[in-house]
Enzyme design. Sequence first.
Site, short mmCIF file in Angstrom:
data_model
loop_
_atom_site.label_atom_id
_atom_site.label_comp_id
_atom_site.label_asym_id
_atom_site.label_seq_id
_atom_site.Cartn_x
_atom_site.Cartn_y
_atom_site.Cartn_z
N SER A 32 48.83 89.35 32.88
CA SER A 32 47.65 88.47 32.92
C SER A 32 46.97 88.44 31.55
O SER A 32 47.05 89.42 30.81
CB SER A 32 46.69 89.03 33.98
OG SER A 32 45.80 88.04 34.41
N PRO A 33 46.29 87.36 31.23
CA PRO A 33 45.58 87.32 29.95
C PRO A 33 44.50 88.41 29.89
O PRO A 33 43.71 88.54 30.82
CB PRO A 33 44.93 85.93 29.93
CG PRO A 33 45.12 85.34 31.28
CD PRO A 33 46.18 86.10 31.97
N CYS A 71 41.76 90.11 27.03
CA CYS A 71 41.17 90.29 25.69
C CYS A 71 41.32 91.73 25.25
O CYS A 71 41.05 92.65 26.03
CB CYS A 71 39.67 90.01 25.75
SG CYS A 71 39.28 88.31 25.47
N GLN A 96 46.76 81.35 25.96
CA GLN A 96 45.56 80.93 26.68
C GLN A 96 44.48 80.56 25.67
O GLN A 96 44.09 81.38 24.85
CB GLN A 96 45.03 82.05 27.59
CG GLN A 96 43.87 81.58 28.45
CD GLN A 96 43.17 82.70 29.22
OE1 GLN A 96 42.66 83.65 28.62
NE2 GLN A 96 43.15 82.60 30.54
N TYR A 110 33.06 80.75 31.34
CA TYR A 110 33.10 80.34 29.94
C TYR A 110 32.81 78.83 29.85
O TYR A 110 32.48 78.20 30.86
CB TYR A 110 34.44 80.75 29.30
CG TYR A 110 34.61 82.25 29.28
CD1 TYR A 110 33.69 83.06 28.60
CD2 TYR A 110 35.63 82.88 29.98
CE1 TYR A 110 33.80 84.45 28.60
CE2 TYR A 110 35.74 84.27 29.99
CZ TYR A 110 34.83 85.05 29.30
OH TYR A 110 34.93 86.41 29.31
N ARG A 153 43.44 77.92 34.15
CA ARG A 153 42.87 79.02 34.95
C ARG A 153 41.52 78.59 35.48
O ARG A 153 40.69 78.08 34.73
CB ARG A 153 42.74 80.30 34.11
CG ARG A 153 42.14 81.45 34.91
CD ARG A 153 42.27 82.81 34.25
NE ARG A 153 43.35 83.56 34.84
CZ ARG A 153 43.44 84.90 34.86
NH1 ARG A 153 42.50 85.64 34.29
NH2 ARG A 153 44.44 85.51 35.44
N GLY A 164 46.91 92.45 35.62
CA GLY A 164 46.19 92.75 34.39
C GLY A 164 46.18 94.24 34.13
O GLY A 164 47.05 94.79 33.44
N ARG A 165 45.20 94.93 34.75
CA ARG A 165 45.00 96.35 34.46
C ARG A 165 46.25 97.20 34.66
O ARG A 165 46.50 98.10 33.84
CB ARG A 165 43.81 96.87 35.28
CG ARG A 165 42.50 96.31 34.76
CD ARG A 165 41.38 96.46 35.75
NE ARG A 165 41.62 95.67 36.95
CZ ARG A 165 40.89 95.73 38.05
NH1 ARG A 165 39.86 96.55 38.10
NH2 ARG A 165 41.15 94.96 39.09
C1 LIG Z 1 40.38 94.22 29.50
C2 LIG Z 1 40.47 92.91 30.19
C3 LIG Z 1 40.39 91.74 29.46
C4 LIG Z 1 40.50 90.50 30.09
N1 LIG Z 1 40.50 89.36 29.36
C5 LIG Z 1 40.79 88.16 29.94
C6 LIG Z 1 41.02 87.00 29.17
O1 LIG Z 1 41.01 87.05 27.96
N2 LIG Z 1 41.28 85.85 29.81
C7 LIG Z 1 41.32 85.77 31.17
O2 LIG Z 1 41.56 84.70 31.72
N3 LIG Z 1 41.14 86.87 31.92
C8 LIG Z 1 40.90 88.06 31.34
N4 LIG Z 1 40.80 89.19 32.10
C9 LIG Z 1 40.99 89.09 33.55
C10 LIG Z 1 42.46 89.41 33.90
O3 LIG Z 1 43.33 88.44 33.42
C11 LIG Z 1 42.65 89.53 35.42
O4 LIG Z 1 42.36 88.27 36.01
C12 LIG Z 1 41.76 90.59 36.03
O5 LIG Z 1 41.80 91.78 35.28
C13 LIG Z 1 42.17 90.90 37.46
O6 LIG Z 1 43.49 91.34 37.50
P1 LIG Z 1 43.86 92.92 37.67
O7 LIG Z 1 43.17 93.39 38.91
O8 LIG Z 1 45.36 92.92 37.78
O9 LIG Z 1 43.37 93.63 36.45
C14 LIG Z 1 40.65 90.44 31.49
C15 LIG Z 1 40.71 91.62 32.21
C16 LIG Z 1 40.66 92.86 31.59
C17 LIG Z 1 40.78 94.11 32.41
#
Ligand SMILES: Cc1cc2nc3c(=O)[nH]c(=O)nc-3n(C[C@H](O)[C@H](O)[C@H](O)COP(=O)(O)O)c2cc1C
Length: 782
Positions: free
Chosen positions: A411-412, A414, A489, A570, A618, A711-712
């Site tokens: 997942s995206p 930052c 993204q 955003y 998204r 993501g995480r």
């Molecule tokens: C450190 C961090 C940075 C993130 N940055 C972005 C981002 O740049 N763009 C985005 O669409 N989502 C971002 N997210 C959200 C993740 O893409 C994801 O939707 C969210 O963490 C839930 O998924 P997970 O439970 O697998 O972590 C970020 C999440 C984390 C933890």
Amino acid sequence: MKIAIIGGGPAGLYAAILLKKQRPTAEITVYERNRADDTFGFGVVFSDATLDNFEKYDLPSYRRITQEFAYWDDIAVHFRGSVHRVGGNGFCGCSRRTLLTILQDRARELGVTLHFEVDIDDEAQLEGADLIILADGINSRFRDKYVAHFQPEVDLRSNKFAWMGSTRPLDAFTFIFQETEWGPFIAHAYQYEAGHSTWIFETDPKTFARAGLTGLDERQSADRMQQIFGWFLGDHPLLTNRSMWRNFPMIRSKRWVRGNMVLLGDAKATAHFSIGSGTKLAMEDAIALADAMQRAPNVAAALDRYEHGRREEVEKTQHAADVSLVWFEHVDRFWDFDPVQFAFGVMTRAKAITYDNLTLRAPDFVAEVDKAFARQVRAKGFDVDVDRPVAPMFQPLRLREMTIANRAVVSPMCMYSAEEGVPTDFHLVHYGSRAIGGAGLIFTEMTCISRDARITPGCAGLWNDAQEAAWKRIVDFVHANSAAKFALQLGHAGRKGATRLMWDGMDRPLAEGGWDVVSASPLPYFPDSQVPRELDRAAMDQIRDAFVAAAERGERCGFDMLELHCAHGYLLASFLSPLTNQRTDEYGGALDNRLRFPLEVFVAMRAVWPAHKPMSVRISATDWAEGGMTGDDAVEIARAFADAGVDLIDVSTGQTVRDAQPIYGRMFQIPFSDQVRNEARIATMCVGNITTADQINTILAAGRADLVALGRPHLVDPSFTIKAAAWYGADVFCPPQYLPGKEQIVRNSVRDRQDVEDLKIKAKPKTRAELRSEAAKPLAAE
Ligand SMILES: Cc1cc2nc3c(=O)[nH]c(=O)nc-3n(C[C@H](O)[C@H](O)[C@H](O)COP(=O)(O)O)c2cc1C
Ligand SMILES: Cc1cc2nc3c(=O)[nH]c(=O)nc-3n(C[C@H](O)[C@H](O)[C@H](O)COP(=O)(O)OP(=O)(O)OC[C@H]3O[C@@H](n4cnc5c(N)ncnc54)[C@H](O)[C@@H]3O)c2cc1C
């Protein structure tokens, strides 16, 4: 001690029994307005786990209950002429009348006083009681009397249901999904004693009206059901007993206790019948209250303990019931599914049962599910093995001309580690290792289209040549050393811009060095955040053009796919949500207007992004806040982007406003991906608290998403996919440098998986149905 109980249903009677056992000298009286044998409903259903509880708390009633019970292990799903059976479910049913008789007898035996045909309408009638238990059922008069105190929330669900009975024997918990000329009807049916089964019929309000059920009396509507389900019922009649059609009320009460009065059972909270937990919850409430009374020094402390100790368990069950009822309310979404995939969806709808879990219990069923999935992939032109297919997670997907080798996605995220928007060596290692780790597709973090589009000073960008060169280096590395596809993204922070690095205070404004922020409307995120400038048309033009320029740079970097970030509050999301868009021009107001600018940006990017490469968007499918975006809006948004040429909707939620109230949990955003995919008929990627390959397979096999992003989990485990592939016996690309590692994990996984499965099978206690059928078998001749 004097205890008065209003209501002689399962909650009231079981509370009387347990409290009397605990305090033999207490004066316990149950007041029931009906006659002793005057009861509505047909059968009740308990799981093995609930019966274990009953065994522990009152052996005599447990023994009598289990002697009377009908046991079954299988769930059977009938859909479009097919039947799929899954074993190992461990349930049993009993007649409600018999259950109440057993509980009444046991209560009397212990010395509880039972008064029938006494309707209590004022607690003053119970003067002198130290404790008053309000077990007066779903329409609780006392909950209503003190409505301001108990604060019940009653959510009347849209589907209509009626409870009936039949003499049709059943050897499984049976779901029948029946197509009719008026629309879909569902029967939930199970046997509760020899020769008797419970039948709950359910349908949506439109089908109900089309079928002419409005205004029919009990017998007439039973005849209509007989007509619909006659092919299955045969000569067995449908029986009625107050079997009126109604809407199920999901009830949640904010408070359960008022002075010495306490709500128990349906009076305080309900759980939809599709998870068969109404009577279970009522009796387990009684257990929790008795436990609290045992442990606390006085009634007030006990009631406090009951309310606080029990709430989480009840809410968990209610959440599972909610998820399940929503599945049934939207069954038409799955109506054109392959029957085996449909049955898999029925089994896994409430999240407790998963792909792996079913593989252990019903390997043939899961093998069929895998085959159906592989057939769909083959129909898209892939030469995949349909006879011995890999698990859904490892099936390829094509978007335009981009083929993704498996369905796991990074997942995206930052990293807040760019320098003046330029990705660094950290990014090279970060993206490089996750690509090598086997995910089919990886996303960049939100990459900002201009300097003042950044969220934080550490955000990556793509507005100058230095950034382009740095990203190209990373893309080239990924393509040279992995099979992963790489999506860019692009986003603009909007009112969440000029904020601190994540670890310094997420979304908090920068103390110094900030820049002016813009948004759809001049509404700050936190009260002390910068007030954003409302965008005018000239600024919108500039931003659109910056998105286009960044897309062109992305193409030059060699990215395989492009995603437009319209989620999480955003800039573009701030146009979509009515909570953040209060404009009065053609970009505010109705959804069509709020969509106008995000769509315009998308269309302009699509025009420069190569036609053979896919694009995604998204979205936050819900704001989790009153007056905000809902799943239905998400479907409309998805349709609008699909018309504009989007290939995939990346379904996230929330982060729009500070006071949102998300309902977190495992895989908590899936219902939205499901809704968008199966209502807007577009490919989706889901995300959010998905942590295992088992969950990925469950989601994909049930047709609730096409890709699954993590993501995480990927932050701590870049090789998530390569490990999962070894576990499921699938193959994913591995660079030659790492092949020895891959060979080892593949070898070990075969053995490890076998060991784990053996352990799970050994550790699983036999269901009561299994024990019964074993006991019934004649002993083998020596
Ligand atoms: C450190 C961090 C940075 C993130 N940055 C972005 C981002 O740049 N763009 C985005 O669409 N989502 C971002 N997210 C959200 C993740 O893409 C994801 O939707 C969210 O963490 C839930 O998924 P997970 O439970 O697998 O972590 C970020 C999440 C984390 C933890
Ligand atoms: C029509 C219908 C059919 C159902 N059929 C089934 C079924 O077949 N299987 C199943 O598992 N679940 C069934 N349920 C759900 C199930 O009944 C409940 O989840 C479960 O019984 C809850 O137990 P309870 O003790 O909290 O409430 P209830 O069983 O509703 O018991 C409450 C009792 O309080 C009495 N009462 C109410 N007000 C007063 C008063 N003021 N004074 C004196 N007495 C009062 C009522 O007469 C009732 O007997 C059915 C529900 C309905 C509405």
